[in-house]
Design an enzyme around this catalytic site. Structure first.
Site, PDB file in Angstrom:
ATOM      1  N   ASN A  92      30.878  -6.242  35.276  1.00 50.57           N
ATOM      2  CA  ASN A  92      30.177  -5.973  36.536  1.00 50.57           C
ATOM      3  C   ASN A  92      30.982  -5.068  37.468  1.00 50.57           C
ATOM      4  O   ASN A  92      30.445  -4.105  38.026  1.00 50.57           O
ATOM      5  CB  ASN A  92      29.836  -7.286  37.247  1.00 50.57           C
TER       6      ASN A  92
ATOM      7  N   HIS B 199       0.893  28.989  59.257  1.00 51.74           N
ATOM      8  CA  HIS B 199      -0.375  28.684  58.577  1.00 51.74           C
ATOM      9  C   HIS B 199      -0.656  29.650  57.421  1.00 51.74           C
ATOM     10  O   HIS B 199      -1.805  29.861  57.061  1.00 51.74           O
ATOM     11  CB  HIS B 199      -1.561  28.715  59.553  1.00 51.74           C
TER      12      HIS B 199
ATOM     13  N   SER C   6       2.245  36.028  28.403  1.00 50.38           N
ATOM     14  CA  SER C   6       1.142  35.146  28.037  1.00 50.38           C
ATOM     15  C   SER C   6       0.835  35.379  26.567  1.00 50.38           C
ATOM     16  O   SER C   6       1.019  36.481  26.049  1.00 50.38           O
ATOM     17  CB  SER C   6      -0.074  35.484  28.894  1.00 50.38           C
TER      18      SER C   6
ATOM     19  N   LYS D 103       0.714  40.089  31.323  1.00 53.65           N
ATOM     20  CA  LYS D 103       1.183  39.044  32.230  1.00 53.65           C
ATOM     21  C   LYS D 103       2.693  38.926  32.295  1.00 53.65           C
ATOM     22  O   LYS D 103       3.398  39.081  31.304  1.00 53.65           O
ATOM     23  CB  LYS D 103       0.607  37.683  31.787  1.00 53.65           C
TER      24      LYS D 103
ATOM     25  N   GLU E 295       8.197  28.241  38.803  1.00 54.33           N
ATOM     26  CA  GLU E 295       7.207  27.149  38.732  1.00 54.33           C
ATOM     27  C   GLU E 295       7.849  25.852  38.255  1.00 54.33           C
ATOM     28  O   GLU E 295       7.507  24.764  38.715  1.00 54.33           O
ATOM     29  CB  GLU E 295       6.059  27.542  37.794  1.00 54.33           C
TER      30      GLU E 295
ATOM     31  N   TYR F 194      25.086  -9.341  40.672  1.00 54.03           N
ATOM     32  CA  TYR F 194      24.587  -8.476  39.603  1.00 54.03           C
ATOM     33  C   TYR F 194      23.372  -9.076  38.901  1.00 54.03           C
ATOM     34  O   TYR F 194      23.330 -10.265  38.627  1.00 54.03           O
ATOM     35  CB  TYR F 194      25.702  -8.243  38.562  1.00 54.03           C
TER      36      TYR F 194
HETATM   37  N1  ARG Z   1      25.594  -2.324  30.714  1.00 56.01           N
HETATM   38  C1  ARG Z   1      25.660  -3.063  31.913  1.00 56.01           C
HETATM   39  C2  ARG Z   1      25.060  -2.239  33.076  1.00 56.01           C
HETATM   40  O1  ARG Z   1      24.960  -1.091  32.920  1.00 56.01           O
HETATM   41  C3  ARG Z   1      27.056  -3.416  32.254  1.00 56.01           C
HETATM   42  C4  ARG Z   1      27.190  -4.635  33.079  1.00 56.01           C
HETATM   43  C5  ARG Z   1      26.807  -5.814  32.267  1.00 56.01           C
HETATM   44  N2  ARG Z   1      27.113  -7.022  32.935  1.00 56.01           N
HETATM   45  C6  ARG Z   1      26.556  -8.184  32.566  1.00 56.01           C
HETATM   46  N3  ARG Z   1      26.859  -9.225  33.256  1.00 56.01           N
HETATM   47  N4  ARG Z   1      25.714  -8.255  31.571  1.00 56.01           N
HETATM   48  O2  ARG Z   1      24.685  -2.746  34.103  1.00 56.01           O
END
Ligand code: ARG
Length: 444
Positions: free
Chosen positions: A95, A141, A262, A268, A275, A302
């Protein structure tokens, strides 16, 4: 199915450099704090260097069962150095690892986009300087309003790019705090030196709250929002290029390199690059929306939803870098058809405001009355099928006796733009001054 939905390696392999850099910093700190032995850390650093060389040579072997880049590096490290590899993850979680890796990646992306924006500004400035006096119609405009200079028009986009760069710079400053050492969510019982890992990785300081550290993706959202706004500006310029290149306008000719033919109409030349820049801005706006919606319902800390943070950012970076390069190339190489621009600028009685201003200045007429008198002059010119400057003095004096022959001095488009000397206005002198300011600011 579980392997497929769970895995991020197909896209997060782009984080491999950042992942290895983070692991090196973490291992060195664990050694300095006496948490790991010198031998183990030497083996870890040696193994990480080998993996770095392998991956640089294209040797990353994807395995969905290993989920993500973090597990790939760790598993490869174990293959290379044995059980010591298992000590690297002390006082760390994926994490805080992914939050750190991704910040490092976005930081580099910001620097690359900033360079792309600077190149676009340089290209616009060069063309603006070349055309500081060239006259084009100014529109409101999409109706001809008042003549302006092409240099002034192009400098408007230099201003937009300046603000875009400011937004990326602001995002970079806020991003530059290091989550590493926040561990899974609560911090850790090991005596880490978070200042040290932050400094090694070029961060200004460690993040202050472990829960926020592992669940914050503001840095990705700020990148995406700055990218979306930049894309929006590029799209507006692309739209002007497309309109200007159309035959009824004929203000510019696009070089072959940025046009396509084209399959059925041999004559063209389509402005496809412009675009696509216009079209891609939709994807950039969508990427911000995608991640914002993903994040909005997540409780601390997380959740796996957050794995979806990477693809919008990677795709937006690729898209924006390409659009910036294409736009810079177009600006550098397109041809301005100044005769067509000048003729259009003189159409539509574009100097009517100059006549009204003259009546105010020279005749002491209140502006509202001058506006009304000018309206009658425009009607007369329309009826006679001529320009304001071509109306005989007798006709003008028939409309208002306070008009005299000096009025012809303000009715040409050249006189009109030359008179717009207010700060930030379109006069060639003012445009040259703003170009000089911008060059100084950009170090050109
Ligand atoms: N691959 C995970 C992500 O991108 C990494 C973190 C994973 N953490 C966990 N507790 N499963 O978020």
């Amino acid at each position: 199915m579980m392997r497929e939905i769970n895995a991020s390696i197909p896209f997060d392999k782009r984080l491999w450099r950042q992942d290895i850099a983070g692991s090196k910093a973490h291992a060195a700190m664990l050694r300095a704090q006496g948490i790991l032995s010198a031998d183990d850390v030497a083996a870890i650093l040696d193994g990480l260097a080998k993996i770095e060389a392998e991956y640089a040579g294209g040797g990353l072997v994807e395995d969905l069962a290993l989920e993500d880049i973090h597990m790939h590096v760790e598993t490869r490290l174990a293959e290379l150095i044995g059980p010591a590899a298992g000590r690297l993850h002390t006082a760390r979680s994926r994490n805080d690892q992914v939050a750190t890796d991704f910040r490092l990646w976005v930081r580099d992306a910001i620097d690359a986009i900033d360079a792309g924006l600077a190149s676009l500004q340089a290209a616009l400035l060069a063309r603006a300087e070349e055309h500081a006096e060239t006259i084009i119609p100014g529109f409101t405009h999409l109706q001809v309003a008042q003549p302006v200079t092409l240099g002034h028009h192009l400098m408007a986009y230099v201003e937009m790019a300046r603000r875009d760069r400011g937004r990326f710079r602001d995002a970079r400053a806020r991003l530059n705090e290091c989550p590493l050492g926040s561990a899974a969510l609560a911090g850790t019982s090991f005596p880490l030196d978070r200042q040290a890992t932050a400094a090694t990785l070029g961060f200004d300081r460690p993040t202050a709250n472990s829960l926020d550290s592992v669940s914050d993706r503001d840095f990705a959202l700020e990148f995406l929002s700055a990218a979306a706004l930049t894309g929006l500006h590029l799209s507006r310029l692309a739209e002007e290029i497309i309109i200007w290149a159309s035959q009824p306008y004929g203000f510019i000719a696009l070089p072959d390199a940025y046009s396509t033919g084209s399959s059925i109409m041999p004559q063209k030349r389509n402005p496809d690059a412009a675009e696509l820049v216009r079209g891609h801005s939709g994807r950039l706006l969508g990427a911000f929306q995608a991640l914002a919606v993903t994040m909005k319902g997540l409780p601390l800390a997380y959740s796996k939803d957050m794995q979806d943070d990477k693809e919008p950012v990677f795709q937006s970076y690729d898209t924006l870098a390409l659009c910036l390069a294409a736009m810079t190339g177009m600006v550098e190489t397109l041809t301005f058809r100044t005769d067509r621009m000048r003729a259009a600028a003189a159409s539509g009685f574009s100097t009517a405001t100059d006549l009204a201003d003259w009546l105010v200045r020279e005749g002491g007429v209140p502006f509202r009355e001058a506006h009304h008198i000018t309206g009658r002059a425009v009607k007369a010119a329309e009826a006679a099928g001529c320009d304001l400057a071509e109306l005989p003095l007798a006709t003008l004096q028939g409309i208002d006796a306070r008009i005299d022959e000096r009025v012809y001095g303000v009715l040409t488009v050249e006189a009109s733009v030359a008179s717009r000397t207010s700060y930030g206005g379109t006069s060639p002198a003012g445009v040259r001054a703003r170009i000089a300011d911008a060059k100084t600011e950009l170090g050109l």
